[in-house]
Design an enzyme around this catalytic site. Structure first.
Site, mmCIF file in Angstrom:
data_model
loop_
_atom_site.group_PDB
_atom_site.id
_atom_site.type_symbol
_atom_site.label_atom_id
_atom_site.label_comp_id
_atom_site.label_asym_id
_atom_site.label_seq_id
_atom_site.Cartn_x
_atom_site.Cartn_y
_atom_site.Cartn_z
ATOM 1 N N GLY A 197 3.205 4.040 -0.662
ATOM 2 C CA GLY A 197 2.826 5.007 0.378
ATOM 3 C C GLY A 197 1.764 4.471 1.323
ATOM 4 O O GLY A 197 1.423 3.293 1.310
ATOM 5 N N ASP A 214 12.699 2.119 -14.283
ATOM 6 C CA ASP A 214 11.265 2.373 -14.177
ATOM 7 C C ASP A 214 10.821 3.341 -15.260
ATOM 8 O O ASP A 214 10.868 4.555 -15.097
ATOM 9 C CB ASP A 214 10.928 2.927 -12.786
ATOM 10 N N HIS A 227 5.903 -3.672 -5.535
ATOM 11 C CA HIS A 227 6.200 -2.343 -4.980
ATOM 12 C C HIS A 227 4.997 -1.914 -4.149
ATOM 13 O O HIS A 227 3.883 -2.380 -4.378
ATOM 14 C CB HIS A 227 6.433 -1.346 -6.115
ATOM 15 N N GLY A 228 5.244 -1.003 -3.223
ATOM 16 C CA GLY A 228 4.135 -0.581 -2.361
ATOM 17 C C GLY A 228 3.794 -1.677 -1.372
ATOM 18 O O GLY A 228 2.626 -2.027 -1.171
ATOM 19 N N GLY A 229 4.842 -2.232 -0.727
ATOM 20 C CA GLY A 229 4.650 -3.365 0.181
ATOM 21 C C GLY A 229 4.017 -3.004 1.511
ATOM 22 O O GLY A 229 3.488 -3.876 2.211
ATOM 23 N N THR A 230 4.004 -1.723 1.861
ATOM 24 C CA THR A 230 3.418 -1.308 3.149
ATOM 25 C C THR A 230 1.905 -1.517 3.159
ATOM 26 O O THR A 230 1.243 -1.270 2.152
ATOM 27 C CB THR A 230 3.724 0.198 3.381
ATOM 28 N N ASP A 270 16.788 1.406 -7.071
ATOM 29 C CA ASP A 270 15.349 1.274 -7.282
ATOM 30 C C ASP A 270 14.829 2.506 -8.036
ATOM 31 O O ASP A 270 15.305 3.629 -7.804
ATOM 32 C CB ASP A 270 14.696 1.185 -5.890
ATOM 33 N N THR A 292 7.409 2.794 3.472
ATOM 34 C CA THR A 292 6.570 3.757 4.195
ATOM 35 C C THR A 292 6.376 3.373 5.666
ATOM 36 O O THR A 292 6.455 4.236 6.552
ATOM 37 C CB THR A 292 5.197 3.894 3.500
HETATM 38 P P1 13P Z 1 5.981 1.454 0.316
HETATM 39 O O1 13P Z 1 6.655 2.756 0.672
HETATM 40 O O2 13P Z 1 4.534 1.638 0.031
HETATM 41 O O3 13P Z 1 6.275 0.392 1.303
HETATM 42 O O4 13P Z 1 6.626 0.998 -1.082
HETATM 43 C C1 13P Z 1 8.023 0.928 -1.208
HETATM 44 C C2 13P Z 1 8.432 0.692 -2.628
HETATM 45 O O5 13P Z 1 7.698 0.114 -3.395
HETATM 46 C C3 13P Z 1 9.770 1.151 -3.059
HETATM 47 O O6 13P Z 1 10.000 0.903 -4.413
#
Ligand code: 13P
Length: 391
Positions: free
Chosen positions: A182, A104, A209-212, A82, A234
């Site tokens: 994050g 990326d 991305h940023g699934g949290t 990733d 995260t």
């Molecule tokens: P989070 O840390 O916000 O869940 O995002 C993870 C991510 O997108 C890794 O590429």
């Protein structure tokens, strides 16, 4: 065996309206927790190795454990690098065992993003490895507080997305529609109209991305508009921190093992919750039935050398090992001399390719052509060469 091609895996998710979770492996506790959850939920899963986090662990040391976890699993697994930053790191990831990559270069301008992504796609596809690109910018850092990064957000443009996918040939597209890497305060506002337009126009599996930190309803709306992979870290990291603090307060022993107690269970419970919420639970058998197993190829050569003494043969072999092991898709180069001196062939190369596609790309690679034409073939006319796959 359940290491599978992530392209098949995400195509299955895309066609059947669910999302596969991609969870970051940062230690053995994470690896064990993620695999335990995937097995419990009977779900396909992606093990994410995040390049910017390689400062926290030794990637080369971690990869054999990750690969073993995938090979002994009963559920389908893909190993994904990733946020890869360069062609060199992409080749290193493939040669160490990743069977999917993200490049990326989304922070660069469009033309430069296309140029770098295309270079990685060309090399990865020649190794049979699918590629995820990113367009627009999902700001922030996994595991950290996101609020102070929120202004870096750049939404994916529909026109650029069409041109980017056509020009680069990426297999999956990470899009920016309002998520942030994050920890965030409150719920992010997601641009579903943009997501729908991108999905209708591209028809390729989309990645968030940023699934949290999203609500159940937000996840469901993402998935019903083409999101087939959700990256998530995260929340796992935060749950682990809480558990370690709890362990420090409540346990009489403050040894390392005492502080780390139950960490992989905490990760497993969060991962399992996600796999069930995103619709991946119970899909393992169908995915395994419909995906190609990821099978390496053993490229075997047995040979004798003519007009070359033992010492010079060893010099040629050492040069071959150096040159061939850096070719994209080459997992390992074994060179050997027969234990018995009376065999028909005295020497061998066993070169392990990550995928059958490498048979051609290796043969035509300039480093292989130069070594084979100048140093090897002139002295090894007497040889047998065969490619094998495990049965
Ligand atoms: P989070 O840390 O916000 O869940 O995002 C993870 C991510 O997108 C890794 O590429």
């Amino acid at each position: 065996m359940p290491l599978v091609d992530m392209k098949d895996m995400l195509q299955h998710a895309y066609r059947h309206g669910y999302a596969v979770g991609a969870f970051e492996v940062i230690s053995l506790d994470f690896l064990q927790g993620i695999m335990q959850a995937a097995e419990q939920a009977r779900a396909p899963v992606v093990l994410n190795l995040v390049e910017p986090h390689f400062e926290h662990f030794d990637f080369e040391l971690m990869m054999p454990a990750v690969e073993m976890a995938a090979l002994r699993a009963k559920v389908p697994v893909a190993i994904h690098m990733d946020h890869g930053t360069s062609l060199e790191s992409a080749v290193n990831a493939i040669n160490r065992g990743c069977n999917s990559l993200m490049v990326d270069s989304s922070y660069l301008d469009f033309t430069e993003n296309v140029r770098i992504t295309k270079t990685v796609v060309d090399t990865a596809h020649a190794c049979g490895v699918p590629v995820e690109g990113e367009l627009g910018c999902v700001p922030g850092v996994e595991g950290e507080t996101a609020d102070h990064h929120a202004d870096g957000l750049a939404y994916t443009s529909l026109a650029e997305a069409k041109a980017y996918v056509t020009r680069t040939g990426v297999d999956f597209l990470a899009i920016s529609i309002g998520t942030v890497h994050g920890r965030i305060k409150g719920k992010p506002k997601l641009d579903y109209t943009r997501l729908k337009q991108i999905n209708d126009a591209l028809r390729v599996p989309l990645v968030i991305h940023g699934g949290t930190g999203l609500s159940d309803d937000q996840y469901h709306r993402l998935i019903s508009n083409g999101v087939s992979k959700i990256n998530y870290f995260t929340a796992l990291s935060d749950r682990v921190s809480v558990q370690i603090k709890e362990n420090a307060k409540t346990r009489t022993s403050s040894t390392y093992c005492g502080l780390m107690k139950d960490i992989s269970q905490v990760i497993a419970s969060e991962v399992e919750h996600c796999l069930r919420m995103w619709g991946a639970a119970g899909r393992a058998a169908e995915v395994l039935a419909q995906c190609d197993a990821w099978k390496p190829v053993e490229h075997l050569i047995i040979y004798n050398t003519e007009r070359l003494g033992k010492a010079d043969t060893e010099i040629m072999v050492a040069e071959g090992r150096r040159v061939l092991s850096s070719i994209p898709g080459v997992r390992d180069v074994f060179t050997g001399e027969a234990v018995q001196s009376d065999t028909k062939y005295q020497y061998t190369w066993m070169v392990r390719f990550c995928h059958p596609a490498v048979i051609d790309s290796y043969r035509n690679h300039p480093a292989h052509v130069a070594f084979a034409d100048n140093l090897f073939r002139p002295v090894a006319g007497n040889r047998i060469s065969i490619d094998f796959q495990s049965v």
